[in-house]
Design an enzyme around this catalytic site. Structure first.
Site, short mmCIF file in Angstrom:
data_model
loop_
_atom_site.label_atom_id
_atom_site.label_comp_id
_atom_site.label_asym_id
_atom_site.label_seq_id
_atom_site.Cartn_x
_atom_site.Cartn_y
_atom_site.Cartn_z
N SER A 138 1.10 -1.28 0.04
CA SER A 138 -0.28 0.01 0.32
C SER A 138 0.57 0.91 -0.12
CB SER A 138 -0.56 0.19 1.32
OG SER A 138 -1.56 1.09 1.38
N TYR A 151 -1.55 0.70 10.37
CA TYR A 151 -1.68 0.47 9.17
C TYR A 151 -0.55 0.75 8.15
CZ TYR A 151 -2.78 -1.12 4.36
OH TYR A 151 -3.65 -1.87 3.57
#
Length: 254
Positions: A138, A151
């Site tokens: 990501s 995250y």
């Protein structure tokens, strides 16, 4: 389809929804044999019926499930490509309010799950002689942002794992690809991250013109793994035009 794609075979995790599901569909259209892996057996069965993929229910964080998955793929003839898509986020808390359970879950799924699958399948990929590992990370694993620390940390870890793996496995002719998407509007990602709050999940994309779709990312995955094997796309960052950076998103009519 390139000259190298006939009889190619991939294990795709996270296959019950979103980018994983779209990747299974994209590779099946290319004629690949695909082992679709996820925890939700009913959704996998539907996908298998629609695409002809081989459904293997498994939790990638559980050693016994990983061992059983490896055994089933081996018995079915093996695979030359591992596509690690399973992952996710939980919460948007700042570090001062971080929930340990959320952080633990994110590390187990994004980092340890990727490690366990890769570790299990590396002997098979090495023996093939032209193996591929593709990890979906990501842009959160490249640049930190407020409220994203858990995250960020998990995806930074997966990003680092991917880089080390590329260095370690080049001598075995294994190419290691990282695809780092930005804003992708999928069925469940933001919904799961925000504890099932559908209104909050929809607000993430409010006013964003054409956020990426699961199919957009799956098409990049398909291209990366069907390129001739000597072509290694080390890292691909893919964002919608409206997202110039993690911290800059153009929103209209808001």
């Amino acid at each position: 389809m390139t000259e190298e794609t006939p009889n190619k075979s991939a294990v795709v995790t996270g296959a019950s929804t979103g980018i994983g599901e779209a990747t299974v569909r994209a590779l099946r259209k290319e004629g690949w044999n695909v082992f679709a892996v996820a925890r939700r057996e009913e959704r996998l069965a539907t996908l298998a019926a629609e695409t002809g993929a081989v459904a293997i229910p498994a939790d990638i964080t559980q050693d016994a499930d990983v061992a059983q998955l490896l055994a089933e793929v081996t018995e079915a003839g093996g695979a030359d490509t591992l596509v690690n898509i399973a992952g996710g986020a939980r919460g948007t808390d700042k570090v001062g309010e971080a929930k340990t359970d959320d952080w633990t879950w994110m590390f187990e799924v994004n980092v340890l799950g990727t490690m366990k699958l890769t570790r299990a399948f590396l002997p098979m990929l090495r023996a093939n002689g032209k193996g591929t590992v593709l990890n979906l990370t990501s842009t959160a694993g490249l640049v930190a942002y407020e409220g994203g620390a858990g995250y960020n940390a998990a995806k930074f870890g997966q990003h680092a794992l991917t880089g080390a793996l590329r260095l370690e496995e080049a001598e075995h002719n294994i190419r290691v690809i990282e695809i780092a998407p930005g804003m992708v509007q999928t069925e469940e990602f933001s919904l799961n991250r925000l504890g099932g709050d559908r209104t909050a999940a929809e607000n993430v994309y409010q006013g964003v013109e054409n956020p990426l779709t699961a199919e957009d990312v799956a098409d990049v995955v398909r291209y990366a793994v069907t390129a001739p094997h000597h072509v290694n796309l080390d890292q691909i960052v893919i964002r919608p035009v409206a997202q110039a950076a993690n911290h800059k998103v153009i929103r209209k009519n808001t």
